[in-house]
Scaffold this motif. Structure first.
Motif, PDB file in Angstrom:
ATOM      1  N   ALA A   1       0.845  -1.188   0.000  1.00  0.00           N
ATOM      2  CA  ALA A   1       0.000   0.000   0.000  1.00  0.00           C
ATOM      3  C   ALA A   1       0.884   1.243   0.000  1.00  0.00           C
ATOM      4  O   ALA A   1       1.964   1.239   0.583  1.00  0.00           O
ATOM      5  CB  ALA A   1      -0.916   0.004   1.218  1.00  0.00           C
ATOM      6  N   THR A   2       0.419   2.303  -0.656  1.00  0.00           N
ATOM      7  CA  THR A   2       1.214   3.515  -0.825  1.00  0.00           C
ATOM      8  C   THR A   2       0.641   4.651   0.003  1.00  0.00           C
ATOM      9  O   THR A   2      -0.562   4.894  -0.007  1.00  0.00           O
ATOM     10  CB  THR A   2       1.249   3.939  -2.295  1.00  0.00           C
ATOM     11  OG1 THR A   2       1.760   2.855  -3.085  1.00  0.00           O
ATOM     12  CG2 THR A   2       2.127   5.159  -2.497  1.00  0.00           C
ATOM     13  N   VAL A   3       1.532   5.341   0.726  1.00  0.00           N
ATOM     14  CA  VAL A   3       1.133   6.480   1.561  1.00  0.00           C
ATOM     15  C   VAL A   3       1.863   7.727   1.060  1.00  0.00           C
ATOM     16  O   VAL A   3       3.058   7.687   0.769  1.00  0.00           O
ATOM     17  CB  VAL A   3       1.490   6.246   3.039  1.00  0.00           C
ATOM     18  CG1 VAL A   3       1.145   7.473   3.879  1.00  0.00           C
ATOM     19  CG2 VAL A   3       0.755   5.026   3.571  1.00  0.00           C
ATOM     20  N   THR A 167       6.523   9.915  -0.473  1.00  0.00           N
ATOM     21  CA  THR A 167       5.696   8.737  -0.729  1.00  0.00           C
ATOM     22  C   THR A 167       6.462   7.508  -0.266  1.00  0.00           C
ATOM     23  O   THR A 167       7.656   7.377  -0.542  1.00  0.00           O
ATOM     24  CB  THR A 167       5.368   8.625  -2.227  1.00  0.00           C
ATOM     25  OG1 THR A 167       4.652   9.784  -2.654  1.00  0.00           O
ATOM     26  CG2 THR A 167       4.511   7.400  -2.494  1.00  0.00           C
ATOM     27  N   LYS A 169       6.004   3.071   0.907  1.00  0.00           N
ATOM     28  CA  LYS A 169       5.206   1.839   0.847  1.00  0.00           C
ATOM     29  C   LYS A 169       5.049   1.239   2.243  1.00  0.00           C
ATOM     30  O   LYS A 169       5.961   1.291   3.064  1.00  0.00           O
ATOM     31  CB  LYS A 169       5.884   0.814  -0.065  1.00  0.00           C
ATOM     32  CG  LYS A 169       5.942   1.206  -1.531  1.00  0.00           C
ATOM     33  CD  LYS A 169       4.605   1.013  -2.210  1.00  0.00           C
ATOM     34  CE  LYS A 169       4.723   1.202  -3.716  1.00  0.00           C
ATOM     35  NZ  LYS A 169       3.402   0.981  -4.387  1.00  0.00           N
ATOM     36  N   LEU A 195      -7.178  -1.377  -0.678  1.00  0.00           N
ATOM     37  CA  LEU A 195      -6.042  -0.613  -0.140  1.00  0.00           C
ATOM     38  C   LEU A 195      -4.895  -0.561  -1.145  1.00  0.00           C
ATOM     39  O   LEU A 195      -4.249   0.474  -1.308  1.00  0.00           O
ATOM     40  CB  LEU A 195      -5.569  -1.228   1.172  1.00  0.00           C
ATOM     41  CG  LEU A 195      -6.541  -1.165   2.354  1.00  0.00           C
ATOM     42  CD1 LEU A 195      -5.919  -1.808   3.584  1.00  0.00           C
ATOM     43  CD2 LEU A 195      -6.943   0.274   2.659  1.00  0.00           C
ATOM     44  N   ASN A 198      -5.385   1.970  -3.989  1.00  0.00           N
ATOM     45  CA  ASN A 198      -5.547   3.365  -3.539  1.00  0.00           C
ATOM     46  C   ASN A 198      -7.010   3.734  -3.339  1.00  0.00           C
ATOM     47  O   ASN A 198      -7.434   4.855  -3.658  1.00  0.00           O
ATOM     48  CB  ASN A 198      -4.881   4.334  -4.531  1.00  0.00           C
ATOM     49  CG  ASN A 198      -4.608   5.693  -3.917  1.00  0.00           C
ATOM     50  OD1 ASN A 198      -4.408   5.806  -2.714  1.00  0.00           O
ATOM     51  ND2 ASN A 198      -4.616   6.732  -4.727  1.00  0.00           N
ATOM     52  N   PRO A 200      -8.596   3.621  -0.064  1.00  0.00           N
ATOM     53  CA  PRO A 200      -8.588   3.349   1.379  1.00  0.00           C
ATOM     54  C   PRO A 200      -9.958   3.456   2.013  1.00  0.00           C
ATOM     55  O   PRO A 200     -10.244   2.750   2.987  1.00  0.00           O
ATOM     56  CB  PRO A 200      -7.634   4.417   1.923  1.00  0.00           C
ATOM     57  CG  PRO A 200      -7.656   5.516   0.902  1.00  0.00           C
ATOM     58  CD  PRO A 200      -7.818   4.824  -0.410  1.00  0.00           C
ATOM     59  N   GLU A 228      -3.904   5.196   7.924  1.00  0.00           N
ATOM     60  CA  GLU A 228      -2.666   5.931   7.668  1.00  0.00           C
ATOM     61  C   GLU A 228      -2.649   6.460   6.224  1.00  0.00           C
ATOM     62  O   GLU A 228      -2.220   7.589   5.978  1.00  0.00           O
ATOM     63  CB  GLU A 228      -1.450   5.036   7.922  1.00  0.00           C
ATOM     64  CG  GLU A 228      -0.134   5.796   7.859  1.00  0.00           C
ATOM     65  CD  GLU A 228       1.048   4.972   8.343  1.00  0.00           C
ATOM     66  OE1 GLU A 228       2.187   5.465   8.204  1.00  0.00           O
ATOM     67  OE2 GLU A 228       0.844   3.847   8.850  1.00  0.00           O
ATOM     68  N   ILE A 229      -3.113   5.652   5.302  1.00  0.00           N
ATOM     69  CA  ILE A 229      -3.198   6.102   3.905  1.00  0.00           C
ATOM     70  C   ILE A 229      -4.117   7.315   3.795  1.00  0.00           C
ATOM     71  O   ILE A 229      -3.852   8.261   3.041  1.00  0.00           O
ATOM     72  CB  ILE A 229      -3.713   4.963   2.993  1.00  0.00           C
ATOM     73  CG1 ILE A 229      -2.727   3.798   2.973  1.00  0.00           C
ATOM     74  CG2 ILE A 229      -3.935   5.474   1.568  1.00  0.00           C
ATOM     75  CD1 ILE A 229      -3.259   2.567   2.277  1.00  0.00           C
TER      76      ILE A 229
END
Length: 277
Positions: A1-3, A167, A169, A195, A198, A200, A228-229
């Motif tokens: 998952a990417t934040v 960004t 992971k 998730l 993208n 969330p 968190e995302i």
């Protein structure tokens, strides 16, 4: 998952500053101070650049400490046809030059009331160019090199003064720690896919529904990732802590998440101070 998140600027001591003025730099034949003034003027709402006559809260001063150009000759081997059909070729040496330019500047932000240095940075920019005698374009002049390097220094310094977007992971837990029904398993897999894609909001809704009906540290951890995302860091911390309480052994992923979320909350609070109203 990417934040995607904001990291605080490097200049924590300037968080209270709203107005800046830029003075003429020493040894500045490149217009660096003017270029920096332009770069800083783009930082609204973090800072507003005003005239020195209008009593700025901080003053930017600096100097160009060094600039250099080095020319290093070298040769390369090439070949050319020696007959019309190009059955035979001959090799020859071609003379070239490597041009290396560098520019260094010391830039400081100063409190004019007591001459205290709030932030300082030794900025350096460099570039190289290779040019051979048969190139159609002329080698770039020293003036053009230094113009590009001073542009780069002005922008690099301005970037240090404001929060930056980062960004990263986060690894999801994709195997549940308890046995799920067929319906629950589909719901769990759909949540993870959301998730990863993208989405969330969709993933959190599905995981929250599972969390309400089962007790699983995996679901709680993944729910923390979802929040968190979304940038809901306090909610993420709650679920990471819940996962940590529920698990019976140490988990590297959960430990990493707990440390990361505390740092992220600190960063978020610092960024809020740095963003001017």
């Amino acid at each position: 998952a990417t934040v995607t998140a904001l990291k605080p600027s490097e200049s924590s001591n300037t968080a209270h500053i709203r107005t800046l003025a830029v003075g003429q730099f020493e040894q500045d034949t490149l217009g660096l101070s003017q270029k920096l003034q332009v770069s800083l003027s783009r930082l609204h709402p973090y800072f507003t650049v005003i005239s020195q006559r209008n009593s700025p809260e901080a003053f930017v001063r600096g100097s160009i400490t060094s600039k250099s150009v080095d020319l290093t000759p070298y040769t390369i081997e090439r070949s050319e046809c020696i007959d019309k059909e190009c059955h035979k070729r001959r090799k020859y040496q071609l003379t070239c030059i490597n041009k290396s330019s560098s520019l260094n500047a010391l830039i400081q932000i100063v409190d004019p009331k007591n001459n205290t240095i709030l932030f300082a940075s030794n900025e350096r920019a460099s570039m190289e160019q290779n040019h051979c005698i048969d190139d159609s374009d002329a080698i770039t002049s020293d003036e053009e090199h230094f113009a590009l390097l001073s542009d780069r220094i002005a922008q690099n310094f301005a970037d240090r003064l404001v929060p930056s977007s980062v960004t990263y992971k986060i690894e999801l837990m994709d195997k549940c720690d308890i046995e799920l029904t067929s319906v629950q398993n589909k719901q769990f897999e759909a949540a993870l896919n959301a998730l990863e894609e993208n989405r969330p909001d969709k993933g959190v809704n599905a995981l929250q529904s599972l969390s309400n009906s089962i007790k699983s540290y995996v679901v709680e951890y993944d729910l923390g990732v979802g929040y968190e995302i979304m940038g809901r860091l306090e909610d993420a911390r709650i679920h990471y802590r819940t996962a940590d309480v529920m698990i019976t052994q140490s988990s590297a992923l959960i430990n990493k998440a707990l440390n990361r979320i505390e740092q992220s909350i600190d960063d978020k609070n610092t960024v809020a101070l740095q963003i001017k109203p």
